[in-house]
Design a protein around this motif. Structure first.
Motif, mmCIF file in Angstrom:
data_model
loop_
_atom_site.group_PDB
_atom_site.id
_atom_site.type_symbol
_atom_site.label_atom_id
_atom_site.label_comp_id
_atom_site.label_asym_id
_atom_site.label_seq_id
_atom_site.Cartn_x
_atom_site.Cartn_y
_atom_site.Cartn_z
ATOM 1 N N LYS A 1 0.880 -1.162 0.000
ATOM 2 C CA LYS A 1 0.000 0.000 0.000
ATOM 3 C C LYS A 1 0.925 1.221 0.000
ATOM 4 O O LYS A 1 1.648 1.468 0.973
ATOM 5 C CB LYS A 1 -0.904 -0.018 1.234
ATOM 6 C CG LYS A 1 -1.935 -1.149 1.195
ATOM 7 C CD LYS A 1 -2.807 -1.163 2.437
ATOM 8 C CE LYS A 1 -2.045 -1.727 3.631
ATOM 9 N NZ LYS A 1 -2.918 -1.889 4.820
ATOM 10 N N VAL B 1 -2.359 4.382 -2.148
ATOM 11 C CA VAL B 1 -3.464 4.728 -1.245
ATOM 12 C C VAL B 1 -3.497 6.214 -0.903
ATOM 13 O O VAL B 1 -4.530 6.734 -0.484
ATOM 14 C CB VAL B 1 -3.399 3.887 0.050
ATOM 15 C CG1 VAL B 1 -3.588 2.419 -0.276
ATOM 16 C CG2 VAL B 1 -2.094 4.102 0.812
ATOM 17 N N LYS B 2 -2.360 6.913 -1.093
ATOM 18 C CA LYS B 2 -2.327 8.345 -0.799
ATOM 19 C C LYS B 2 -1.161 8.989 -1.516
ATOM 20 O O LYS B 2 -0.062 8.435 -1.547
ATOM 21 C CB LYS B 2 -2.178 8.580 0.710
ATOM 22 C CG LYS B 2 -2.553 9.982 1.164
ATOM 23 C CD LYS B 2 -4.061 10.187 1.087
ATOM 24 C CE LYS B 2 -4.486 11.552 1.598
ATOM 25 N NZ LYS B 2 -5.940 11.753 1.463
ATOM 26 N N LYS C 1 1.073 8.500 7.142
ATOM 27 C CA LYS C 1 1.056 7.401 8.098
ATOM 28 C C LYS C 1 -0.384 6.947 8.359
ATOM 29 O O LYS C 1 -0.692 5.744 8.396
ATOM 30 C CB LYS C 1 1.715 7.797 9.411
ATOM 31 C CG LYS C 1 1.749 6.633 10.414
ATOM 32 C CD LYS C 1 2.096 7.047 11.816
ATOM 33 C CE LYS C 1 2.009 5.837 12.746
ATOM 34 N NZ LYS C 1 2.216 6.196 14.163
ATOM 35 N N ALA C 2 -1.282 7.920 8.536
ATOM 36 C CA ALA C 2 -2.687 7.611 8.828
ATOM 37 C C ALA C 2 -3.381 6.896 7.675
ATOM 38 O O ALA C 2 -4.410 6.236 7.881
ATOM 39 C CB ALA C 2 -3.430 8.898 9.175
ATOM 40 N N SER C 3 -2.827 7.013 6.480
ATOM 41 C CA SER C 3 -3.451 6.378 5.311
ATOM 42 C C SER C 3 -3.331 4.855 5.332
ATOM 43 O O SER C 3 -3.988 4.166 4.554
ATOM 44 C CB SER C 3 -2.808 6.912 4.028
ATOM 45 O OG SER C 3 -1.491 6.388 3.864
ATOM 46 N N GLY C 4 -2.445 4.351 6.199
ATOM 47 C CA GLY C 4 -2.228 2.907 6.238
ATOM 48 C C GLY C 4 -1.177 2.431 5.254
ATOM 49 O O GLY C 4 -0.966 1.227 5.088
ATOM 50 N N ALA C 5 -0.482 3.364 4.615
ATOM 51 C CA ALA C 5 0.561 2.996 3.659
ATOM 52 C C ALA C 5 1.678 2.233 4.359
ATOM 53 O O ALA C 5 2.094 2.604 5.458
ATOM 54 C CB ALA C 5 1.119 4.238 2.980
ATOM 55 N N ASP C 6 2.154 1.170 3.716
ATOM 56 C CA ASP C 6 3.291 0.423 4.267
ATOM 57 C C ASP C 6 4.510 0.492 3.357
ATOM 58 O O ASP C 6 5.515 -0.167 3.592
ATOM 59 C CB ASP C 6 2.909 -1.034 4.561
ATOM 60 C CG ASP C 6 2.361 -1.772 3.355
ATOM 61 O OD1 ASP C 6 2.576 -1.318 2.206
ATOM 62 O OD2 ASP C 6 1.697 -2.817 3.538
ATOM 63 N N TRP D 1 6.610 5.412 12.370
ATOM 64 C CA TRP D 1 6.145 4.825 11.098
ATOM 65 C C TRP D 1 7.346 4.186 10.400
ATOM 66 O O TRP D 1 8.332 4.866 10.126
ATOM 67 C CB TRP D 1 5.519 5.922 10.230
ATOM 68 C CG TRP D 1 4.905 5.428 8.949
ATOM 69 C CD1 TRP D 1 4.252 4.251 8.749
ATOM 70 C CD2 TRP D 1 4.874 6.137 7.697
ATOM 71 N NE1 TRP D 1 3.806 4.173 7.449
ATOM 72 C CE2 TRP D 1 4.179 5.312 6.785
ATOM 73 C CE3 TRP D 1 5.357 7.372 7.272
ATOM 74 C CZ2 TRP D 1 3.957 5.684 5.456
ATOM 75 C CZ3 TRP D 1 5.131 7.748 5.960
ATOM 76 C CH2 TRP D 1 4.450 6.923 5.066
ATOM 77 N N PRO E 1 7.627 2.171 7.243
ATOM 78 C CA PRO E 1 7.279 1.525 5.971
ATOM 79 C C PRO E 1 8.540 1.127 5.204
ATOM 80 O O PRO E 1 9.650 1.545 5.545
ATOM 81 C CB PRO E 1 6.544 2.635 5.228
ATOM 82 C CG PRO E 1 7.233 3.887 5.703
ATOM 83 C CD PRO E 1 7.574 3.636 7.154
#
Length: 408
Positions: free
Chosen positions: A176, A207-208, A227-232, A255, A257
């Motif tokens: 993501k 995702v963002k 970070k809040a977007s859930g991106a890894d 975070w 990722p």
């Protein structure tokens, strides 16, 4: 044959030879070139939001001093005129006009940065002044049909992005992706290249995506949102100041990722150290040159020449900096092009020689890499190798990669 006839015949032969090979004796100059001098102009961000890039200009100026000390190029000294544009396009326009119209340079060289180069792109082409080895990889600077006086030194940003996309699809196919990019041609090219390379999967994997302006004080808010977007997987396409900020902020946020960083922001001393090397560990990027911090190059002849040069001509600069190695390499390429020009120091011939480089091997090029251009392919650098930061230095991995992406 009588002595008179013999002498006359010899004169005729000499005249014939001279008429048949006029280029051997003829010198051709445009404004900015003489029998003793080659005048070259450059803007460089010694101040402002991208002042880290100022180290590039310092290394280039030092290289020119070395060449002049050695006798110059084909007997001519290079007069490199440098002005600070603070990475501000209006200032770039002002300074480049000064270089062309007041200083009367033969060519510009290594104007640093995408926004500054974009600001003078049309002007230099309208004047027929080479925008030589522009310090940007934006696609607009490799468009010989519409802008025949511009050639870029940097790898094309979209080509670099295609390499990242291929890596993501192979190594992190379910990622993501959160994107941070500079809101200009640099950032937009990196985003386009990634999306093109991901193809149909781009819509679901990304995702963002957030941008920042050069005038922004920080990118902290963007980092919180990413970070809040859930991106890894963090696709970080920012210039040095903002790259350092984003690396540090990610650590503050906890975070962690997979982190891909564009090559222009990969300098250890100027980006990763200010960000905290412990925060930068495991960041992924690409290389197209040798890293002075890598012990495998300790006995490399090209690296030895580079380090000797830095010790003698730029002792106050960071010899381990990627900006210094870049400046050294681009200045060496400039000298190579000027040598090819011979005694025809015209603006047209500079562009002709820049687009007819055959297998030039830079001192700091990675093994297996060389520079070849042609009238049909103006790309200076088009090969890469993946690398990862281990907390102290970049470690190369995998084979030499060439961008072979073709759009559908």
């Amino acid at each position: 044959m009588t002595p008179f006839k013999s002498t006359a015949a010899a004169v005729v032969l000499m005249l014939g030879a001279a008429l048949a090979t006029p280029a051997l004796a003829q010198k051709k100059y445009d404004t900015g070139a003489t029998d003793t001098e080659i005048k070259i102009g450059q803007t460089n961000p010694s101040s402002g939001p991208a002042s880290a890039f100022g180290a590039i200009g310092k290394a280039e100026a030092a290289y020119i001093r070395m060449i002049n000390e050695q006798g110059g190029v084909n007997g001519r000294k290079i007069n490199l005129i440098q002005y600070d544009d603070a990475y501000s396009p209006p200032k770039t326009v002002e300074q480049v006009r000064r270089l062309v119209e007041s200083d009367e340079v033969l060519t510009t060289f290594q104007i640093i940065g995408t926004p500054p180069n974009a600001a003078v792109h049309k002007y230099l082409n309208s004047k027929g002044v080479p925008q030589l080895l522009a310090g940007s990889g934006a696609s607009r600077f490799t468009d010989p049909k519409n802008f025949p006086w511009t050639i870029s030194a940097n790898p094309n940003y979209q080509s670099e992005a295609h390499i990242y996309a291929k890596y993501i699809l192979e190594s992190h196919p379910d990622a993501k992706i959160g994107i941070l990019y500079q809101n200009d041609d640099l950032g937009k090219d990196y985003v386009k290249g990634l999306k093109d390379g991901l193809g149909a999967k781009a819509g679901t994997m990304i995702v963002k995506e957030l941008s920042y302006e050069l005038s922004d004080p920080t990118v902290d808010s963007q980092m919180v949102t990413l970070k809040a977007s859930g991106a890894d997987l963090f696709y970080n396409m920012s210039t040095p100041k903002f790259a350092a900020q984003s690396i540090r902020k990610a650590a503050e946020l906890g975070w962690k990722p997979v982190h891909i960083l564009e090559v222009n922001a990969s300098a250890v001393g100027q980006v990763l150290v200010p960000a905290g090397v412990e925060n930068a560990k495991d960041i992924i990027s690409v290389a197209y040159g040798k890293d002075p911090l890598d012990p495998q190059w300790a006995n490399d002849e090209g690296m030895k020449r580079y380090k000797a040069f830095m010790a003698k001509y730029a002792p106050g600069e960071d010899a381990n900096s990627g900006f210094a190695t870049y400046g050294y390499s681009t200045a060496a390429l400039l000298v190579h092009i000027l040598k090819q020009c011979g005694d025809e120091l015209t603006r047209a011939n500079i562009m002709k020689q820049a687009t007819n480089i055959k297998g030039f091997v830079p001192d700091l090029g990675l093994p297996g890499m060389s520079i070849t251009t042609s009238p049909d392919d103006w790309r200076i650098n088009k090969q890469f190798q993946m690398m990862k930061f281990d907390g102290q230095r970049w470690v190369l991995s995998g084979p030499i990669l060439t961008d072979d992406f073709k759009a559908d």
